[in-house]
Motif scaffolding. Sequence first.
Motif, short mmCIF file in Angstrom:
data_model
loop_
_atom_site.label_atom_id
_atom_site.label_comp_id
_atom_site.label_asym_id
_atom_site.label_seq_id
_atom_site.Cartn_x
_atom_site.Cartn_y
_atom_site.Cartn_z
N GLY A 237 48.64 41.86 44.26
CA GLY A 237 47.78 42.07 45.92
C GLY A 237 49.27 43.70 45.59
O GLY A 237 50.46 43.28 45.51
N THR A 238 49.63 44.14 46.94
CA THR A 238 49.88 44.48 47.76
C THR A 238 50.85 44.35 48.80
O THR A 238 50.30 43.58 49.81
N ALA A 239 51.68 44.91 49.55
CA ALA A 239 52.16 44.63 51.55
C ALA A 239 52.96 46.01 51.49
O ALA A 239 53.11 46.37 51.11
N PRO A 240 52.56 46.06 52.32
CA PRO A 240 51.25 45.48 53.57
C PRO A 240 50.12 45.70 53.29
O PRO A 240 49.54 46.08 52.78
N ASP A 241 48.91 44.29 53.50
CA ASP A 241 47.42 44.42 53.03
C ASP A 241 46.53 45.79 53.54
O ASP A 241 45.91 45.87 52.59
N LEU A 242 47.46 46.46 54.74
CA LEU A 242 46.64 47.60 54.29
C LEU A 242 46.61 48.04 53.05
O LEU A 242 45.08 48.35 52.77
N TYR A 243 47.60 48.49 52.28
CA TYR A 243 47.74 49.21 51.23
C TYR A 243 46.07 48.66 49.75
O TYR A 243 45.53 49.03 49.05
N ASN A 244 45.87 47.48 50.62
CA ASN A 244 44.77 46.39 49.24
C ASN A 244 43.74 46.82 49.70
O ASN A 244 42.79 46.83 49.09
N HIS A 245 43.23 47.03 51.18
CA HIS A 245 42.12 47.12 51.55
C HIS A 245 41.57 48.39 51.13
O HIS A 245 40.60 49.05 51.06
N LEU A 246 42.81 49.94 51.48
CA LEU A 246 42.67 50.98 51.02
C LEU A 246 42.21 50.64 49.46
O LEU A 246 41.21 51.89 48.60
N THR A 247 42.81 50.05 47.83
CA THR A 247 42.94 50.27 46.78
C THR A 247 41.40 49.82 46.72
O THR A 247 40.46 49.94 45.62
N TRP A 248 40.81 48.87 47.80
CA TRP A 248 39.54 48.11 46.97
C TRP A 248 38.25 49.24 47.14
O TRP A 248 37.69 49.11 46.47
N PHE A 249 38.51 49.50 48.60
CA PHE A 249 37.12 50.70 48.89
C PHE A 249 38.03 52.33 47.86
O PHE A 249 36.51 52.14 47.46
N VAL A 250 38.68 52.47 46.89
CA VAL A 250 38.57 52.93 45.96
C VAL A 250 37.78 52.69 44.57
O VAL A 250 37.13 52.81 44.18
N ALA A 251 38.34 50.96 44.76
CA ALA A 251 37.60 50.79 42.74
C ALA A 251 36.08 50.52 43.41
O ALA A 251 35.49 50.39 42.38
N ASN A 252 36.13 50.25 44.78
CA ASN A 252 34.22 49.55 45.11
C ASN A 252 33.16 50.40 44.88
O ASN A 252 31.96 50.28 45.18
N LEU A 253 34.22 51.57 46.37
CA LEU A 253 32.90 52.31 46.84
C LEU A 253 32.90 54.31 46.35
O LEU A 253 31.83 54.30 46.47
N TRP A 254 34.20 54.31 45.85
CA TRP A 254 34.43 55.77 45.61
C TRP A 254 33.46 55.57 43.91
O TRP A 254 32.90 54.66 43.08
N PRO A 255 32.81 56.92 43.82
CA PRO A 255 31.82 57.15 42.36
C PRO A 255 32.88 57.15 40.99
O PRO A 255 34.33 57.25 41.24
#
Length: 366
Positions: A237-255
């Motif tokens: 994981g990364t800090a701040p947690d915002l980066y975690n959510h952005l990375t999750w978005f790319v990994a799971n919702l992007w084609p």
Amino acid sequence: MSEKVLIIGGRGRIGSSVAKDLANFTDAKITITGRDPAAANNPMPAPGVQYLALNLTDHEAVRNAIKGCKVVVHCAGPFQYRDANVLKTCIDEGVNYVDVSDSRGFTSRALELKETAKKADITAVINTGIFPGISNSMVRQGVEKLDEAERIHLSYVVGSSGGAGLTVMRTTFLGLQNPFDVLENGNWKQVKPYTGRETIEFPAPYGKTGVYWFDMPEAFTLPDTFPQAKTVITKFGTAPDLYNHLTWFVANLWPQSWVKNSAVVEFLSHVSYNMTKVTDTMVGTGVAVRSEVNGIKDGKPTTFCSTVVHNSAAVATGIGTGAIAELILKGKLQKPGVWPQEQALATDLFEHLMASRQMPVQEQWL
């Protein structure tokens, strides 16, 4: 005469940190490499360090640079893009080898050369640094505290950029491209990167931080090293947690076609790096590792937990890798073959090295 050390990719932040560590703890003659000839005019990481312009695609130039060295340290990532030519050349030339590789594919290619390295009587230690690297030795330390180890849980958190530059950004996004195999309850299963969020209690300044499945070579080298363990978890994981959510978005919702596009990876890496120039000043560029090994001690279930924290992920990587190279230079680590760190480094040596670098591992029974 001083032994010669060649640090390939030594002009980058990780390689420069390795050079500084070796300059502090050895009298080796250190040469760092980079692709830009003009970089010879830039300040060196430490006094006495020399610079050599070197392109890894020029195999003859690589061979000439390696000849006569005692140790070659390979820091030119991302290792997802690298073949094992540098290691093969070291074996051919009878030169010891250390790297900071963090790629499953590269690790597999390197381990295929184990018997060849043994015959050549060279010691090659791969996956060194902070994670993998110090993290692997923390697990070995925990396993050896128990009579029987059943479950290993490794977690890592990096503050903002980690002070490690664009290469680490590329490595992160490359790690989102493919599902990977992990060992859970005695069975191998496939997981998607950046799923399975858990909240882990890290040392200050991180505290409770979210971590996610992330493809690290420890996920398959640790089960090989410690076959009694039925579960091995590696989460990041990364800090701040915002980066975690952005990375999750790319990994799971992007084609997936976007995530696997090299131009997109490069774009994301540069955008992220520019963002971290702001957050570096807010949360720092440090790193924390937490190793938890569950098992049996004196007939009772118990857990051994260890943690380490440093205010710079890049410096911590340099410490982990420089320490291994120091041992090889001084003849204290001689194990012909190709090994992940936990198979090469004895726990007593690991503990001594961490104390010498004033980077203590905190231990706790849970």
